[in-house]
Structure formats: structure tokens, C-alpha cells
Design a protein around this motif. Structure first.
Motif, mmCIF file in Angstrom:
data_model
loop_
_atom_site.group_PDB
_atom_site.id
_atom_site.type_symbol
_atom_site.label_atom_id
_atom_site.label_comp_id
_atom_site.label_asym_id
_atom_site.label_seq_id
_atom_site.Cartn_x
_atom_site.Cartn_y
_atom_site.Cartn_z
ATOM 1 N N PRO A 28 0.822 -1.217 0.000
ATOM 2 C CA PRO A 28 0.000 0.000 0.000
ATOM 3 C C PRO A 28 0.854 1.264 0.000
ATOM 4 O O PRO A 28 1.956 1.301 0.569
ATOM 5 N N LEU A 29 0.349 2.290 -0.665
ATOM 6 C CA LEU A 29 0.951 3.635 -0.625
ATOM 7 C C LEU A 29 2.425 3.639 -1.016
ATOM 8 O O LEU A 29 3.246 4.337 -0.421
ATOM 9 N N ILE A 30 2.762 2.861 -2.040
ATOM 10 C CA ILE A 30 4.126 2.858 -2.567
ATOM 11 C C ILE A 30 4.287 4.034 -3.530
ATOM 12 O O ILE A 30 3.405 4.306 -4.343
ATOM 13 N N GLY A 31 5.394 4.704 -3.464
ATOM 14 C CA GLY A 31 5.653 5.826 -4.346
ATOM 15 C C GLY A 31 5.978 5.383 -5.762
ATOM 16 O O GLY A 31 6.215 4.200 -6.025
ATOM 17 N N PRO A 32 5.995 6.312 -6.704
ATOM 18 C CA PRO A 32 6.307 5.981 -8.099
ATOM 19 C C PRO A 32 7.680 5.338 -8.242
ATOM 20 O O PRO A 32 8.630 5.704 -7.546
ATOM 21 N N GLY A 33 7.764 4.363 -9.168
ATOM 22 C CA GLY A 33 9.026 3.691 -9.444
ATOM 23 C C GLY A 33 8.955 2.219 -9.102
ATOM 24 O O GLY A 33 8.015 1.734 -8.470
ATOM 25 N N GLY A 34 9.949 1.485 -9.550
ATOM 26 C CA GLY A 34 10.014 0.061 -9.262
ATOM 27 C C GLY A 34 8.987 -0.725 -10.058
ATOM 28 O O GLY A 34 8.750 -0.453 -11.244
ATOM 29 N N ASP A 35 8.367 -1.703 -9.418
ATOM 30 C CA ASP A 35 7.365 -2.530 -10.090
ATOM 31 C C ASP A 35 6.093 -1.751 -10.396
ATOM 32 O O ASP A 35 5.294 -2.161 -11.236
ATOM 33 N N TYR A 36 5.889 -0.645 -9.708
ATOM 34 C CA TYR A 36 4.683 0.172 -9.911
ATOM 35 C C TYR A 36 5.120 1.524 -10.465
ATOM 36 O O TYR A 36 5.713 2.341 -9.750
ATOM 37 N N LEU A 37 4.823 1.750 -11.729
ATOM 38 C CA LEU A 37 5.330 2.922 -12.435
ATOM 39 C C LEU A 37 4.950 4.227 -11.745
ATOM 40 O O LEU A 37 5.784 5.130 -11.586
ATOM 41 N N LEU A 38 3.690 4.333 -11.335
ATOM 42 C CA LEU A 38 3.204 5.544 -10.676
ATOM 43 C C LEU A 38 2.844 5.291 -9.214
ATOM 44 O O LEU A 38 2.175 6.122 -8.592
ATOM 45 N N GLY A 39 3.249 4.168 -8.677
ATOM 46 C CA GLY A 39 2.975 3.861 -7.287
ATOM 47 C C GLY A 39 1.663 3.115 -7.102
ATOM 48 O O GLY A 39 1.018 2.679 -8.070
ATOM 49 N N THR A 40 1.251 2.967 -5.846
ATOM 50 C CA THR A 40 0.006 2.266 -5.521
ATOM 51 C C THR A 40 -0.827 3.124 -4.580
ATOM 52 O O THR A 40 -0.328 4.066 -3.948
ATOM 53 N N ASP A 41 -2.119 2.790 -4.487
ATOM 54 C CA ASP A 41 -2.996 3.509 -3.565
ATOM 55 C C ASP A 41 -3.055 2.793 -2.221
ATOM 56 O O ASP A 41 -2.260 1.878 -1.957
ATOM 57 N N GLN A 42 -3.988 3.176 -1.381
ATOM 58 C CA GLN A 42 -4.048 2.626 -0.035
ATOM 59 C C GLN A 42 -4.430 1.150 -0.013
ATOM 60 O O GLN A 42 -4.256 0.472 1.009
ATOM 61 N N PHE A 43 -4.959 0.654 -1.126
ATOM 62 C CA PHE A 43 -5.323 -0.760 -1.212
ATOM 63 C C PHE A 43 -4.289 -1.579 -1.986
ATOM 64 O O PHE A 43 -4.516 -2.751 -2.269
ATOM 65 N N GLY A 44 -3.195 -0.946 -2.361
ATOM 66 C CA GLY A 44 -2.165 -1.641 -3.107
ATOM 67 C C GLY A 44 -2.471 -1.792 -4.580
ATOM 68 O O GLY A 44 -1.834 -2.604 -5.263
ATOM 69 N N ARG A 45 -3.419 -1.010 -5.106
ATOM 70 C CA ARG A 45 -3.767 -1.085 -6.520
ATOM 71 C C ARG A 45 -2.844 -0.182 -7.339
ATOM 72 O O ARG A 45 -2.498 0.920 -6.897
ATOM 73 N N ASP A 46 -2.476 -0.653 -8.515
ATOM 74 C CA ASP A 46 -1.522 0.058 -9.362
ATOM 75 C C ASP A 46 -2.166 1.310 -9.950
ATOM 76 O O ASP A 46 -3.174 1.228 -10.669
ATOM 77 N N ILE A 47 -1.585 2.472 -9.684
ATOM 78 C CA ILE A 47 -2.161 3.740 -10.145
ATOM 79 C C ILE A 47 -2.070 3.866 -11.663
ATOM 80 O O ILE A 47 -3.002 4.348 -12.312
ATOM 81 N N TRP A 48 -0.960 3.455 -12.256
ATOM 82 C CA TRP A 48 -0.798 3.544 -13.714
ATOM 83 C C TRP A 48 -1.892 2.762 -14.432
ATOM 84 O O TRP A 48 -2.511 3.269 -15.371
ATOM 85 N N SER A 49 -2.154 1.553 -13.990
ATOM 86 C CA SER A 49 -3.181 0.734 -14.626
ATOM 87 C C SER A 49 -4.571 1.337 -14.436
ATOM 88 O O SER A 49 -5.388 1.372 -15.361
ATOM 89 N N ARG A 50 -4.840 1.838 -13.250
ATOM 90 C CA ARG A 50 -6.141 2.458 -12.993
ATOM 91 C C ARG A 50 -6.298 3.754 -13.793
ATOM 92 O O ARG A 50 -7.396 4.097 -14.234
ATOM 93 N N LEU A 51 -5.205 4.454 -13.996
ATOM 94 C CA LEU A 51 -5.248 5.685 -14.792
ATOM 95 C C LEU A 51 -5.607 5.372 -16.245
ATOM 96 O O LEU A 51 -6.403 6.084 -16.864
#
Length: 293
Positions: free
Chosen positions: A62-85
């Protein structure tokens, strides 16, 4: 050579007008078109560009910042922001374009009939439009969605309803300006029916202004949909929408500002692109507006 000779003069003149119109489009118009085209391609091919399922939760990230496995980070539920965008772009574009196309068709038809027939029909139609215009677009859309329910179809209908009077007014003004022109009087003298004169001869003359209005109102439709989603009247979770992402990110604005800033920037870019297209089309239709605007 044969095609040029056999082509009707009207077709040749039409091609010349199209080329002249395209040549008058300024750089900002092409920038806006490039942005919209890019967003449409990203939305259409979202499953290809997405790195994770948009609704997949990972409670370990949860709440991971941009970079790494998640291009734009994750939200409070661990969902990928880039994919949701990416998938959220589908809903923002669908709602914005569909709502304004519906408003354009209905509003233009009302305005054309009112302007051409005049009299009591004109008064009644325009007074109804004035009543709708008396309400702020967001408040009226909020009330309609609250009554109808927050579904994709109902949101489109609600936003289209708020935009219809604007198209009715500009179409009515265009028809009134055209109905006393010599070519209309000539059509009447030749015995053409009212619908034929209105839809075949007057409509092409007023459509450029209507199209400019449509491009500008698409930006308004995107903002309205995002506002409805932000206050909880958008599509139900876990459906990814940009306004809903801003609302979810607002709860963590101090600890993870990127949750709200990223979808907010996406909305800003989309609205800016529609405005650039609208301004460019306006200048291309009437270059004199460059000096007065």
C-alpha cells in the motif's frame, strides 16, 4: 486528369474549403489533437499498456511511491495507479464525448427548429432552455444523478441535459442569421420544403460554430464527471475513474500526495487538450477573432 474533369464543381469546391480550413489550424490545435489521440490510444489499448489489473489489491504494497514494479505507485489498497489511470481514461473519454454528442444533437435540433419556425414555438423552446440555464451545470448534474442513480448511462444523460441549452442557443442564433439570406429565399421560391432547407442547406452553414462549442463543452463534461465522482456520485468502486481516484487520494494527501496529484494532472491535460482544440477551431473558422480575442 479524367477524375478532375468528371468531378462535380461542388465536390471540387468542397475539397478546396476543407484544405483551406486545415491550413488555417494553428499549432495549438495540432497539439491538442495529438494529446487527445494519445489518450484515446492509451485508453483503447489499456490492457496492453497496463502492468497490473486495475482492481487487483495487494495489501502488502500500500501507498508505494512511483518507481520500481509500480510505475506511478500504488494507492491505499495496493492497486496500481498507472493501470487504474489507463482504464479510468476510458470512462472519462466515453462520458465526455458521449454526453456532448448527445447534447449537440438534441440541442442543435431544438435550436434549429425554434430559429427557423419562430413565433410561439421559438418562445416556448427558448424559455425552457432558459430555465435549464438558470441552474449551475454542476448542481443540476448532481441533482439528476442523485435522482436517476450513478450509472454510466445516467451520468451521460445528466451531463448532456446540462449542456443542451448552450447548443440550442448557438444553433438558433445561426439559423436566424441564415434564414433571411438570398440562398434560403431562392430555395423557398423553388418550392423546397422547410425540412429540406433547414437540414440540407442551413445546417452546413451553422455546423462550424456548433463543432467549436462541442469541443469546448467536452472539457466541461470531463470536469463535471470528475466533480461528481469526487463527491461520491460517480461510478461505483472499484471501477477506476479519474475523479474517484482524486477522491481516494484526498484521504491520504499528506502522506501520499501523488495519489491525488496524478489523476488531477490527467484531468488537467485532457481538459487543456479540448480547450486547445476549441480555441484553434474558433480561430480557423473566423480568423478575425485572433485580433479581438
Amino acid at each position: 486528369m479524367t477524375d478532375t474533369v468528371s468531378a462535380p464543381p461542388a465536390a471540387i469546391a468542397r475539397k478546396g474549403r476543407v484544405r483551406s480550413f486545415v491550413a488555417r489550424l494553428n499549432l495549438t490545435t495540432w497539439i491538442g489533437l495529438a494529446i487527445i489521440t494519445s489518450l484515446v490510444l492509451l485508453a483503447v489499448f489499456a490492457p496492453v499498456f497496463a502492468t497490473h489489473a486495475p482492481s487487483r489489491q495487494n495489501i502488502m504494497d500500500p501507498l508505494i511511491g512511483p518507481g520500481g514494479d509500480y510505475l506511478l505507485g500504488t494507492d491505499q489498497f495496493g492497486r496500481d495507479i498507472w493501470s487504474r489511470l489507463l482504464f479510468g481514461a476510458r470512462y472519462s473519454l466515453t462520458i465526455g464525448v458521449s454526453a456532448i454528442l448527445l447534447a449537440m444533437v438534441v440541442g442543435t435540433l431544438i435550436g434549429m427548429i425554434a430559429g427557423y419556425l419562430g413565433g410561439r414555438i421559438d418562445i416556448i423552446f427558448m424559455q425552457v432552455m432558459d430555465v435549464v440555464l438558470a441552474f449551475p451545470a454542476l448542481i443540476l448534474g448532481l441533482a439528476l444523478v442523485a435522482m436517476l442513480g450513478a450509472t454510466l448511462t445516467n451520468i451521460i444523460i445528466a451531463i448532456a441535459f446540462t449542456a443542451t441549452p448552450a447548443f440550442a442557443r448557438i444553433a438558433r442564433a445561426g439559423v436566424i442569421a441564415q434564414r433571411d439570406r438570398e440562398y434560403v429565399q431562392a430555395c423557398q421560391a423553388m418550392g423546397f420544403s422547410g425540412p429540406r432547407i433547414l437540414f440540407r442547406h442551413i445546417t452546413p452553414a451553422i455546423m462550424p460554430e456548433v463543432m467549436v462549442m462541442a469541443s469546448l463543452w467536452m472539457a466541461t463534461a470531463v470536469r463535471t464527471e470528475a466533480s461528481l465522482a469526487f463527491i461520491g456520485l460517480g461510478l461505483a468502486p472499484p471501477t477506476p475513474t479519474w475523479g474517484g481516484m482524486v477522491r481516494d487520494g484526498f484521504d491520504n494527501i499528506l502522506s501520499a500526495a501523488h495519489l491525488a496529484l496524478i489523476p488531477s494532472m490527467a484531468i488537467l491535460v485532457l481538459v487543456l487538450a479540448f480547450n486547445l482544440i476549441g480555441d484553434g477551431l474558433r480561430d480557423a473558422i473566423d480568423p478575425r477573432l485572433k485580433d479581438t480575442g
